[in-house]
Design a protein around this motif. Structure first.
Motif, PDB file in Angstrom:
ATOM      1  N   GLU A 503       1.177  -1.422   0.038  1.00  0.00           N
ATOM      2  CA  GLU A 503      -0.280   0.155  -0.290  1.00  0.00           C
ATOM      3  C   GLU A 503       1.222   1.176  -0.009  1.00  0.00           C
ATOM      4  O   GLU A 503       0.623   2.056  -1.049  1.00  0.00           O
ATOM      5  CB  GLU A 503      -1.002  -0.350   0.971  1.00  0.00           C
ATOM      6  CG  GLU A 503      -2.839  -0.055   1.610  1.00  0.00           C
ATOM      7  CD  GLU A 503      -3.336  -0.432   1.938  1.00  0.00           C
ATOM      8  OE1 GLU A 503      -3.353   0.085   3.094  1.00  0.00           O
ATOM      9  OE2 GLU A 503      -3.524  -1.914   2.291  1.00  0.00           O
ATOM     10  N   TYR A 507       0.969   4.427  -2.684  1.00  0.00           N
ATOM     11  CA  TYR A 507       1.228   5.682  -2.423  1.00  0.00           C
ATOM     12  C   TYR A 507       2.103   6.471  -3.164  1.00  0.00           C
ATOM     13  O   TYR A 507       2.095   7.209  -3.788  1.00  0.00           O
ATOM     14  CB  TYR A 507       0.728   5.188  -1.286  1.00  0.00           C
ATOM     15  CG  TYR A 507       0.374   6.538  -1.288  1.00  0.00           C
ATOM     16  CD1 TYR A 507      -1.065   7.342  -0.622  1.00  0.00           C
ATOM     17  CD2 TYR A 507       1.564   8.159  -0.551  1.00  0.00           C
ATOM     18  CE1 TYR A 507      -0.933   8.849  -0.332  1.00  0.00           C
ATOM     19  CE2 TYR A 507       1.298   9.413   0.098  1.00  0.00           C
ATOM     20  CZ  TYR A 507      -0.053   9.551   0.147  1.00  0.00           C
ATOM     21  OH  TYR A 507      -0.425  10.985   0.912  1.00  0.00           O
ATOM     22  N   SER A 510       1.517   6.540  -6.653  1.00  0.00           N
ATOM     23  CA  SER A 510       0.869   7.416  -7.098  1.00  0.00           C
ATOM     24  C   SER A 510       0.782   8.670  -6.900  1.00  0.00           C
ATOM     25  O   SER A 510       0.698   9.357  -8.404  1.00  0.00           O
ATOM     26  CB  SER A 510      -0.425   6.902  -6.333  1.00  0.00           C
ATOM     27  OG  SER A 510      -0.624   7.742  -5.497  1.00  0.00           O
ATOM     28  N   HIS A 511       2.112   9.097  -6.049  1.00  0.00           N
ATOM     29  CA  HIS A 511       1.679  10.355  -5.772  1.00  0.00           C
ATOM     30  C   HIS A 511       3.449  10.645  -6.529  1.00  0.00           C
ATOM     31  O   HIS A 511       3.667  11.992  -7.260  1.00  0.00           O
ATOM     32  CB  HIS A 511       1.633  11.039  -4.265  1.00  0.00           C
ATOM     33  CG  HIS A 511       1.860  12.163  -3.758  1.00  0.00           C
ATOM     34  ND1 HIS A 511       3.047  12.500  -3.933  1.00  0.00           N
ATOM     35  CD2 HIS A 511       1.372  13.208  -3.626  1.00  0.00           C
ATOM     36  CE1 HIS A 511       2.537  13.656  -3.341  1.00  0.00           C
ATOM     37  NE2 HIS A 511       1.661  14.568  -3.664  1.00  0.00           N
ATOM     38  N   ASP A 512       4.224  10.313  -5.507  1.00  0.00           N
ATOM     39  CA  ASP A 512       5.890  10.302  -6.125  1.00  0.00           C
ATOM     40  C   ASP A 512       5.693  10.184  -7.381  1.00  0.00           C
ATOM     41  O   ASP A 512       7.002  10.877  -7.805  1.00  0.00           O
ATOM     42  CB  ASP A 512       7.027  10.117  -5.308  1.00  0.00           C
ATOM     43  CG  ASP A 512       6.481  10.756  -3.974  1.00  0.00           C
ATOM     44  OD1 ASP A 512       5.814  11.458  -3.560  1.00  0.00           O
ATOM     45  OD2 ASP A 512       7.188   9.949  -2.904  1.00  0.00           O
ATOM     46  N   ARG A 514       4.048  10.346 -10.179  1.00  0.00           N
ATOM     47  CA  ARG A 514       3.449  11.028 -11.630  1.00  0.00           C
ATOM     48  C   ARG A 514       3.755  12.705 -11.357  1.00  0.00           C
ATOM     49  O   ARG A 514       3.990  12.892 -12.458  1.00  0.00           O
ATOM     50  CB  ARG A 514       1.410  11.070 -11.021  1.00  0.00           C
ATOM     51  CG  ARG A 514       0.793   9.535 -11.113  1.00  0.00           C
ATOM     52  CD  ARG A 514      -0.218   9.791 -10.325  1.00  0.00           C
ATOM     53  NE  ARG A 514      -1.694  10.114 -11.800  1.00  0.00           N
ATOM     54  CZ  ARG A 514      -2.066  11.689 -11.438  1.00  0.00           C
ATOM     55  NH1 ARG A 514      -1.887  12.192 -10.783  1.00  0.00           N
ATOM     56  NH2 ARG A 514      -2.483  11.824 -12.587  1.00  0.00           N
ATOM     57  N   ALA A 515       4.176  12.537 -10.297  1.00  0.00           N
ATOM     58  CA  ALA A 515       4.704  14.395  -9.897  1.00  0.00           C
ATOM     59  C   ALA A 515       5.995  14.762 -11.012  1.00  0.00           C
ATOM     60  O   ALA A 515       5.385  15.566 -11.658  1.00  0.00           O
ATOM     61  CB  ALA A 515       4.879  15.326  -8.399  1.00  0.00           C
ATOM     62  N   ARG A 518       4.495  14.497 -15.106  1.00  0.00           N
ATOM     63  CA  ARG A 518       3.232  15.535 -14.960  1.00  0.00           C
ATOM     64  C   ARG A 518       4.071  16.787 -15.207  1.00  0.00           C
ATOM     65  O   ARG A 518       3.989  17.708 -15.786  1.00  0.00           O
ATOM     66  CB  ARG A 518       3.052  15.620 -13.612  1.00  0.00           C
ATOM     67  CG  ARG A 518       1.681  16.979 -13.678  1.00  0.00           C
ATOM     68  CD  ARG A 518       0.071  16.616 -12.761  1.00  0.00           C
ATOM     69  NE  ARG A 518       1.287  16.399 -11.817  1.00  0.00           N
ATOM     70  CZ  ARG A 518       1.083  17.207 -10.781  1.00  0.00           C
ATOM     71  NH1 ARG A 518       1.672  18.255 -11.450  1.00  0.00           N
ATOM     72  NH2 ARG A 518       1.852  16.778  -9.373  1.00  0.00           N
ATOM     73  N   ALA A 521       5.905  16.421 -18.832  1.00  0.00           N
ATOM     74  CA  ALA A 521       4.765  16.788 -19.741  1.00  0.00           C
ATOM     75  C   ALA A 521       4.635  18.682 -19.600  1.00  0.00           C
ATOM     76  O   ALA A 521       4.286  19.129 -21.148  1.00  0.00           O
ATOM     77  CB  ALA A 521       3.714  16.102 -19.312  1.00  0.00           C
ATOM     78  N   SER A 551       3.933  11.882 -20.667  1.00  0.00           N
ATOM     79  CA  SER A 551       2.299  11.190 -20.738  1.00  0.00           C
ATOM     80  C   SER A 551       1.982   9.646 -20.522  1.00  0.00           C
ATOM     81  O   SER A 551       1.256   9.357 -19.819  1.00  0.00           O
ATOM     82  CB  SER A 551       1.861  11.724 -22.421  1.00  0.00           C
ATOM     83  OG  SER A 551       0.171  10.931 -22.346  1.00  0.00           O
ATOM     84  N   GLY A 554       2.900   8.356 -17.229  1.00  0.00           N
ATOM     85  CA  GLY A 554       2.374   8.850 -16.354  1.00  0.00           C
ATOM     86  C   GLY A 554       0.586   7.206 -16.126  1.00  0.00           C
ATOM     87  O   GLY A 554       0.140   7.413 -15.662  1.00  0.00           O
ATOM     88  N   ASP A 558      -0.910   4.686 -13.413  1.00  0.00           N
ATOM     89  CA  ASP A 558      -2.068   5.351 -13.329  1.00  0.00           C
ATOM     90  C   ASP A 558      -2.864   4.288 -13.504  1.00  0.00           C
ATOM     91  O   ASP A 558      -3.239   3.407 -13.136  1.00  0.00           O
ATOM     92  CB  ASP A 558      -2.948   6.168 -14.018  1.00  0.00           C
ATOM     93  CG  ASP A 558      -2.821   8.050 -13.832  1.00  0.00           C
ATOM     94  OD1 ASP A 558      -2.101   7.984 -12.688  1.00  0.00           O
ATOM     95  OD2 ASP A 558      -2.895   9.020 -14.463  1.00  0.00           O
ATOM     96  N   LEU A 561      -0.930   1.942 -10.945  1.00  0.00           N
ATOM     97  CA  LEU A 561      -1.773   2.181  -9.632  1.00  0.00           C
ATOM     98  C   LEU A 561      -3.716   1.674  -9.400  1.00  0.00           C
ATOM     99  O   LEU A 561      -4.023   0.772  -8.469  1.00  0.00           O
ATOM    100  CB  LEU A 561      -2.208   3.280  -9.244  1.00  0.00           C
ATOM    101  CG  LEU A 561      -2.586   3.240  -7.928  1.00  0.00           C
ATOM    102  CD1 LEU A 561      -1.931   3.654  -6.915  1.00  0.00           C
ATOM    103  CD2 LEU A 561      -3.276   5.024  -7.339  1.00  0.00           C
ATOM    104  N   ARG A 565      -5.397  -1.547  -7.209  1.00  0.00           N
ATOM    105  CA  ARG A 565      -5.820  -1.192  -5.686  1.00  0.00           C
ATOM    106  C   ARG A 565      -7.199  -2.254  -6.318  1.00  0.00           C
ATOM    107  O   ARG A 565      -7.887  -2.720  -5.099  1.00  0.00           O
ATOM    108  CB  ARG A 565      -6.699  -0.107  -6.514  1.00  0.00           C
ATOM    109  CG  ARG A 565      -8.328   0.706  -5.653  1.00  0.00           C
ATOM    110  CD  ARG A 565      -8.189   1.970  -6.158  1.00  0.00           C
ATOM    111  NE  ARG A 565      -7.563   3.396  -5.555  1.00  0.00           N
ATOM    112  CZ  ARG A 565      -6.868   3.977  -7.193  1.00  0.00           C
ATOM    113  NH1 ARG A 565      -7.771   3.379  -7.985  1.00  0.00           N
ATOM    114  NH2 ARG A 565      -5.509   5.030  -7.192  1.00  0.00           N
ATOM    115  N   ARG A 568      -6.900  -4.963  -3.695  1.00  0.00           N
ATOM    116  CA  ARG A 568      -6.784  -4.144  -1.766  1.00  0.00           C
ATOM    117  C   ARG A 568      -7.937  -3.904  -1.906  1.00  0.00           C
ATOM    118  O   ARG A 568      -8.734  -4.520  -0.616  1.00  0.00           O
ATOM    119  CB  ARG A 568      -5.945  -3.628  -1.466  1.00  0.00           C
ATOM    120  CG  ARG A 568      -4.634  -3.496  -1.966  1.00  0.00           C
ATOM    121  CD  ARG A 568      -3.729  -2.543  -1.691  1.00  0.00           C
ATOM    122  NE  ARG A 568      -3.294  -1.322  -2.554  1.00  0.00           N
ATOM    123  CZ  ARG A 568      -3.736  -0.628  -3.276  1.00  0.00           C
ATOM    124  NH1 ARG A 568      -3.234   0.232  -1.385  1.00  0.00           N
ATOM    125  NH2 ARG A 568      -3.431   0.270  -3.645  1.00  0.00           N
TER     126      ARG A 568
END
Lengths: 730, 153
Positions: A503, A507, A510-512, A514-515, A518, A521, A551, A554, A558, A561, A565, A568
């Motif tokens: 998990e 996390y 998904s967060h670190d 993706r940034a 982004r 891009a 892109s 990214g 997603d 993730l 998910r 889970r």
């Protein structure tokens, strides 16, 4: 080892064999008060009380040296009635008992003992088996004493005697291999043999000589003569000897670990006495045999235990290599039944029964196992099941003996071993079924002719070492079962920890992750916009690649993730109208694919599925989007959505006329990041079908695919129908 | 005058992209920038370096979820627990898709939860939509702060 009903021997048991109040006539006895030395009684075969007192004056008993409970000690010799007599004394209660017996020539006094120590002892220590040992003893005993026949026999658990060795002169009946019934040597006689290790009867045709009180002394009637060698023996026994035609006898006890193990029994057709010194030698020979028997039995036992211990260790090691479930015990590699020389074995876990080798039907094994658990013992053992268990008779002849250990009484987990019936032909030395005559007085049997008995319903007995081995196995299994339980608990904890880590990982992804995608891009876009007219065509193209790559990364993040998910999050299943679902998704896809000609065909009515609506939507969208994607270039593209069903339940099939795939890759199709086409041909992260599979399988359904290169593909799935009761969402 | 937008963002690149997006949305609101959760609370509660700022609440707080010192959820919780701040619209603006974060944010009373799109074009659209809705269309609670546009770095 006999099923014979034995006669009531209460009369034998009641006979006062220790206090006969009389002696055998070949010697004389005097009884003194231990404290005062006063004469209390004497045997009636003295000339007179004066003669008794004269003998006492010549050879006084040394009271101080006499310990109670031990056999007679030699205190000297003296002439009586013109013959040298050996005088012995022993203490019995508050009396001193003096015995005078005719002795041998002085020159040979030490010879018997010397012979035992010098000649017989080495023979005994050389004997490597019980039979060899007993044969050596029978031979040496006969040589030492000159009796016509010497037997060595052993008592079994029921008190019956079995002849192990025999040495006999011509003209003597042979009893080799025969059995003597327990009634031949009643319990109280066996007890007397256990404490007093030798008994000599020179002539069974004797008339007992009573003990008479000295003048003014108390009556000696109740005097305990257990350790007196002159003790008058039971008239029943004398009759038995006369019936056997052997008026002279000697019995030497073999006592192992305080238990009467057997007897060395000597007989003669003629009356025959034995000097005190010879008797002592015989008694010592008996003690030596006792020690050797005990050593041999101990050695055998130790060797058996060691061998079995090794086998248990091997078995447990093999078990430990498996998943440790008790069922593994009956796998052929372990040969569980061979551990105890059994013909079959079984493992019973509550109502489940696994067997190996020859066993009763599982039904009966289970019944027996449950009965054994009910006894509440860790170990159950019988070599005569029909006597122990009401259902046992029905299991004959394949199963007469059972050895069993309870691994858990709470859960009724039992391991059992089985042995078949062993019909034994027992050769008795005469019909052992003594009968009580009408007169009421018990008589010994008259016939010693061979008599054969067949014993049924028994198996070979289970050895102590085998019982110990299965006890050891039981301990190991309990430890193993407990360890497995602990391991399972450990795994659950570890799994929980790993899930938590996963998990945290998701996390981070998904967060670190993706940034920065982004940012790449975004800034590339800004550069492209701000410098549109300053960049040459090549730079423009390069930056476009950077943008596309970011892109794509990214999207990948997603998708990953989403996939994690799906494993889970809990399912919230409910009824889903597949018709409406497909209709909405088709509208959505049509919107996204404007400019393409796609012929959609929905072969309704589509079923109602029992599923988590959101997850099912993800799965169906994936399948439909795949169909749209892989029909690119087809004009027209054709996509058919149809209802399907298998015995598992209802589902959907989506067929397209796209690029398809070779069936040899069908197994790879649903794997994570499996792509069958070049990236520039078809975009996508390669995770869509993995998601579909995961969603369908989480619902308990199955997914499949069929394809043909350049002809198209069909993807389908079915889900189990709605449960009759609502399921709890996890 | 328009109320300011409070932007709470620790990542300098995200900060710049967000400001570009806000610029392109052509909103007239001032954007107040703070770099962590503690500073956000200081601004809202007029503490620390923001003791002397004029009274009034921002039109909307664009709040990053992962922040140094005091994280976005804690800021949100604090805002919802404070009389006078409770009614401020808060939009969680984050990279996190994580379900638990979304759930927790809504439990704490977030007004919107926006996952920053990877594509810059969509990112600009999202920020513009947010700004227009919360700073322009949304009827602000009474007692609004009217200021001119300025930047705090």
């Amino acid at each position: 080892m006999s099923a014979l009903p034995l006669p009531d021997l209460a009369q034998c048991a009641a006979e006062p064999i220790r206090t006969p109040g009389a002696i055998q006539p070949h010697g004389r006895m005097t009884v003194l008060d231990a404290a005062s030395g006063e004469l209390l009684a004497y045997s009636a075969n003295w000339g007179s009380e004066r003669e008794v007192r004269e003998a006492l004056a010549l050879l006084p008993a040394d009271h101080a040296r006499l310990a109670p409970g031990t056999g007679p000690a030699w205190i000297g010799s003296l002439p009586l009635a013109g013959r040298t007599h050996d005088a012995t004394a022993h203490r019995q209660g508050d009396c001193v008992i003096l015995e005078y017996e005719p002795g041998g020539p002085v020159a040979t006094m030490h010879a018997p003992m010397y012979a035992v120590a010098h000649e017989v002892l080495p023979l005994l220590t050389q004997a490597d088996s019980l039979t060899a040992l007993c044969q050596a003893v029978a031979r040496e005993m006969k040589r030492l004493t000159g009796y016509g026949r010497c037997l060595v026999y052993r008592f079994d658990a029921d008190g019956h005697g079995e002849v192990l060795a025999e040495r006999a002169d011509p003209g003597y009946d042979s009893y080799a291999g025969h059995r003597f019934p327990a009634s031949d040597v009643p319990a109280q006689a066996r007890e007397l043999y256990r404490v007093n290790h030798i008994r000599v009867i020179p002539d069974a045709n004797y008339d007992p000589v009573p003990l008479v009180p000295a003048e003014g002394a108390r009556s000696p009637a109740a005097l305990d003569l257990s350790f007196a060698s002159l003790r008058s023996v039971s008239p029943v026994h004398l009759e038995y000897m006369r019936n056997m035609g052997t008026p002279a006898s000697m019995s030497v006890s073999i006592v192992s670990r305080g238990r009467l193990w057997g007897l060395i029994s000597c007989h003669d057709h003629q009356p025959k006495s034995l000097t005190f010194q010879a008797r002592v030698a015989c008694e010592h020979l008996g003690r030596l045999l006792s020690l050797q028997v005990q050593a041999l039995e101990d050695n055998t036992e130790v060797a058996q235990r060691l061998a079995l211990h090794q086998r248990v260790l091997t078995l447990v090691a093999l078990m430990a290599e498996t998943d440790g479930t008790l069922q593994k015990l009956v796998s052929p590699a372990l040969a569980l039944h061979e551990l105890t020389d059994a013909t079959g074995a079984a493992v019973v876990l509550n109502d489940i029964c696994w067997t190996i080798g020859k066993t009763p039907p599982p039904e009966q094994v289970r019944e027996l196992a449950h009965w054994i658990v009910g006894r509440g013992e860790d170990l159950f053992c019988t070599d005569r099941l029909p006597e122990a268990w009401p259902g046992g008779e029905a299991l004959l002849p394949h199963c007469a003996g059972v050895l069993a250990v309870s691994i858990s009484q709470v859960h009724r987990h039992v391991v059992l071993w089985f042995r078949p019936e062993l019909v034994q032909a027992i050769q008795w030395a005469g019909d052992p079924r003594k009968t009580l005559p009408s007169s009421g007085r018990i008589h010994p049997r008259h016939s010693f002719d061979g008599w054969q008995e067949l014993v049924r319903g028994r198996s070979a007995p289970w050895l102590q070492a085998q019982q110990a081995a299965v006890s050891e196995l039981r301990q190991a299994l309990i430890a193993l079962v407990l360890r497995r339980a602990e391991e399972m608990a450990g795994h659950a904890i570890e799994l929980g920890r790993v899930n938590k880590e996963l998990e945290a990982f998701s996390y981070t992804v998904s967060h670190d992750l993706r940034a920065p995608m982004r940012h790449i891009a975004g800034y590339v876009d800004l550069v492209l916009e701000d410098n549109a007219d300053k960049l040459d065509e090549r730079s423009h193209r390069y930056l476009q690649h950077v943008k596309d790559a970011a892109s794509y990364a990214g999207q990948l993040v997603d998708a990953l993730l989403d996939f994690s998910r799906m494993g889970r999050s809990g399912l919230k299943p409910g009824p889903v109208d597949a018709g409406a679902l497909v209709e909405d998704l088709v509208e959505e896809l049509k919107h996204g694919e404007r400019g393409r000609l796609i012929e959609w065909e929905i072969r309704g009515p589509l079923p109602c599925l029992w599923a988590d609506p959101l997850l099912l939507q993800v799965a169906v969208r994936n399948l439909l989007a795949n169909a749209v994607k892989y029909t690119r270039g087809r004009d027209p593209a054709r996509i058919v959505v149809a209802a399907t069903a298998t015995p598992l339940g209802p589902g959907l099939e989506i067929t397209d006329n796209g690029v398809g795939f070779p069936m040899k890759y069908v197994g790879k199709l649903f794997g994570v990041f499996q792509r069958l086409h070049r990236a520039e041909d078809f975009d996508g992260t390669g995770i869509g079908l993995a998601n579909v599979k995961r969603i369908v399988e989480r619902h308990g359904g199955t997914v499949w695919a069929r394809g043909e290169p350049e002809r198209g593909a069909t993807f389908g799935f079915v889900l189990p129908p709605a449960p009759s009761r609502p399921v709890e969402s996890s | 005058m328009l109320k300011p937008i409070l932007l709470v963002e620790d990542d300098p690149r995200d900060l710049e992209l967000t400001l570009v997006a806000l610029e392109r949305s052509q909103l007239a609101n001032e954007v107040i920038i703070v770099r962590d959760g503690e500073a956000a609370l200081d601004y809202l509660q007029r503490n620390g370096e923001h003791t002397d700022r004029a009274e009034g609440n921002p039109a909307v707080v664009l709040l990053d979820l992962k922040l140094p010192k005091v994280n976005g959820l804690e800021v949100l919780q604090s805002v919802r627990a404070t009389e006078g701040l409770r009614s401020i619209p808060v939009v969680m603006l984050t990279s996190s898709h994580e379900e638990t974060d979304v759930l927790r944010s809504y439990q704490l009373g977030v007004n919107a939860y926006v996952v920053k799109p990877v594509e810059f074009k969509q990112f600009v659209e999202a920020i513009a939509d947010l700004g227009i809705f919360w700073a322009v269309l949304n009827e602000p609670p009474p007692g609004s702060l009217k200021t001119t546009r300025r930047r705090h770095e």
